[in-house]
Design a protein around this motif. Structure first.
Motif, PDB file in Angstrom:
ATOM      1  N   PHE A  48      58.833  63.589  -2.146  1.00  0.00           N
ATOM      2  CA  PHE A  48      59.568  62.863  -1.235  1.00  0.00           C
ATOM      3  C   PHE A  48      60.962  62.745  -1.707  1.00  0.00           C
ATOM      4  CE2 PHE A  48      55.069  61.549  -0.914  1.00  0.00           C
ATOM      5  CZ  PHE A  48      54.888  61.660   0.186  1.00  0.00           C
ATOM      6  N   SER A  49      61.843  63.045  -0.520  1.00  0.00           N
ATOM      7  CA  SER A  49      63.386  62.619  -0.855  1.00  0.00           C
ATOM      8  C   SER A  49      63.809  61.472  -0.392  1.00  0.00           C
ATOM      9  CB  SER A  49      64.144  63.767   0.063  1.00  0.00           C
ATOM     10  OG  SER A  49      65.413  63.738  -0.465  1.00  0.00           O
ATOM     11  N   VAL A  50      64.183  60.517  -1.229  1.00  0.00           N
ATOM     12  CA  VAL A  50      64.579  59.297  -0.955  1.00  0.00           C
ATOM     13  C   VAL A  50      65.838  59.333  -1.724  1.00  0.00           C
ATOM     14  CG1 VAL A  50      64.133  56.849  -1.051  1.00  0.00           C
ATOM     15  CG2 VAL A  50      62.211  58.455  -0.857  1.00  0.00           C
ATOM     16  N   PRO A  51      66.964  59.799  -1.044  1.00  0.00           N
ATOM     17  CA  PRO A  51      68.238  59.892  -1.931  1.00  0.00           C
ATOM     18  C   PRO A  51      68.797  58.639  -2.578  1.00  0.00           C
ATOM     19  CG  PRO A  51      68.476  61.183   0.318  1.00  0.00           C
ATOM     20  CD  PRO A  51      66.984  60.300   0.337  1.00  0.00           C
ATOM     21  N   PRO A  52      69.276  58.596  -3.773  1.00  0.00           N
ATOM     22  CA  PRO A  52      69.479  59.872  -4.701  1.00  0.00           C
ATOM     23  C   PRO A  52      68.167  60.052  -5.347  1.00  0.00           C
ATOM     24  CG  PRO A  52      69.981  58.118  -5.745  1.00  0.00           C
ATOM     25  CD  PRO A  52      69.584  57.434  -4.412  1.00  0.00           C
ATOM     26  N   LEU A  53      67.006  59.793  -5.080  1.00  0.00           N
ATOM     27  CA  LEU A  53      65.755  59.901  -5.775  1.00  0.00           C
ATOM     28  C   LEU A  53      64.851  61.122  -4.978  1.00  0.00           C
ATOM     29  CD1 LEU A  53      64.656  56.316  -6.644  1.00  0.00           C
ATOM     30  CD2 LEU A  53      65.921  57.882  -8.150  1.00  0.00           C
ATOM     31  N   LEU A  75      56.370  59.217  -9.953  1.00  0.00           N
ATOM     32  CA  LEU A  75      57.527  59.499 -10.832  1.00  0.00           C
ATOM     33  C   LEU A  75      58.801  59.633  -9.742  1.00  0.00           C
ATOM     34  CD1 LEU A  75      56.522  61.738 -13.382  1.00  0.00           C
ATOM     35  CD2 LEU A  75      56.647  59.312 -13.680  1.00  0.00           C
ATOM     36  N   ALA A  76      59.845  58.897 -10.246  1.00  0.00           N
ATOM     37  CA  ALA A  76      61.299  59.138  -9.455  1.00  0.00           C
ATOM     38  C   ALA A  76      62.334  59.946 -10.447  1.00  0.00           C
ATOM     39  CB  ALA A  76      61.379  58.092  -8.916  1.00  0.00           C
ATOM     40  N   GLU A  77      62.851  60.876  -9.752  1.00  0.00           N
ATOM     41  CA  GLU A  77      64.042  61.505 -10.608  1.00  0.00           C
ATOM     42  C   GLU A  77      65.173  61.275  -9.750  1.00  0.00           C
ATOM     43  OE1 GLU A  77      65.115  66.173 -11.605  1.00  0.00           O
ATOM     44  OE2 GLU A  77      63.060  65.407 -11.439  1.00  0.00           O
ATOM     45  N   VAL A  93      61.262  56.927 -18.134  1.00  0.00           N
ATOM     46  CA  VAL A  93      60.475  57.799 -18.990  1.00  0.00           C
ATOM     47  C   VAL A  93      61.131  59.067 -19.312  1.00  0.00           C
ATOM     48  CG1 VAL A  93      58.106  56.817 -18.442  1.00  0.00           C
ATOM     49  CG2 VAL A  93      59.125  58.498 -17.026  1.00  0.00           C
ATOM     50  N   THR A  94      62.463  58.909 -19.007  1.00  0.00           N
ATOM     51  CA  THR A  94      63.379  60.276 -19.009  1.00  0.00           C
ATOM     52  C   THR A  94      63.253  60.881 -20.419  1.00  0.00           C
ATOM     53  OG1 THR A  94      64.988  59.379 -17.497  1.00  0.00           O
ATOM     54  CG2 THR A  94      65.604  60.954 -18.921  1.00  0.00           C
ATOM     55  N   ASN A  95      63.075  60.295 -21.487  1.00  0.00           N
ATOM     56  CA  ASN A  95      63.396  60.772 -22.784  1.00  0.00           C
ATOM     57  C   ASN A  95      61.827  60.940 -23.352  1.00  0.00           C
ATOM     58  OD1 ASN A  95      66.089  61.175 -22.866  1.00  0.00           O
ATOM     59  ND2 ASN A  95      66.382  59.176 -23.419  1.00  0.00           N
ATOM     60  N   ASP A  96      60.839  60.557 -22.500  1.00  0.00           N
ATOM     61  CA  ASP A  96      59.346  60.581 -23.157  1.00  0.00           C
ATOM     62  C   ASP A  96      58.951  62.090 -22.527  1.00  0.00           C
ATOM     63  OD1 ASP A  96      56.624  60.392 -23.299  1.00  0.00           O
ATOM     64  OD2 ASP A  96      56.388  58.125 -23.009  1.00  0.00           O
TER      65      ASP A  96
END
Length: 96
Positions: A22-27, A41-43, A65-68
């Motif tokens: 799903f697009s939920v800007p900025p995610l 997960l959200a990016e 969890v970016t670095n996991d």
């Protein structure tokens, strides 16, 4: 991708990771199915360093969890539900 390229790729053996984005800007928010059902997960994506530095995650984001490496697509595709629950317990998100 052309229909020929698509047909070729779908004919190759692979493990499937099923999710809806799903697009939920900025995610970009990924909601997983199958053995990873319940994982969300959200990016965040930014066009400038300033945007990234000023970003405040919404309160629904409960763990970073970016670095996991366990939460990368290549790793998640091989992850069992039991492993996922163990990882979430390490973040205090599952009783374990």
């Amino acid at each position: 991708m052309s229909p020929t390229e698509y047909d070729l790729l779908t004919s190759l053996p692979a493990t499937v990771l099923s999710k809806t984005r799903f697009s939920v800007p900025p995610l970009g928010v990924d909601v997983f199915d199958g053995p990873l059902q319940g994982l969300v997960l959200a990016e965040a994506e930014f066009t400038t360093d300033e945007e990234a530095q000023s970003f405040v995650p919404p309160p629904e984001c409960v763990a970073e969890v970016t670095n996991d490496v366990r939460f990368t697509g290549g790793r998640l595709v091989e992850t069992s539900r039991q492993d996922l629950l163990g990882w979430l317990a390490e973040y205090g998100l599952y009783p374990g």
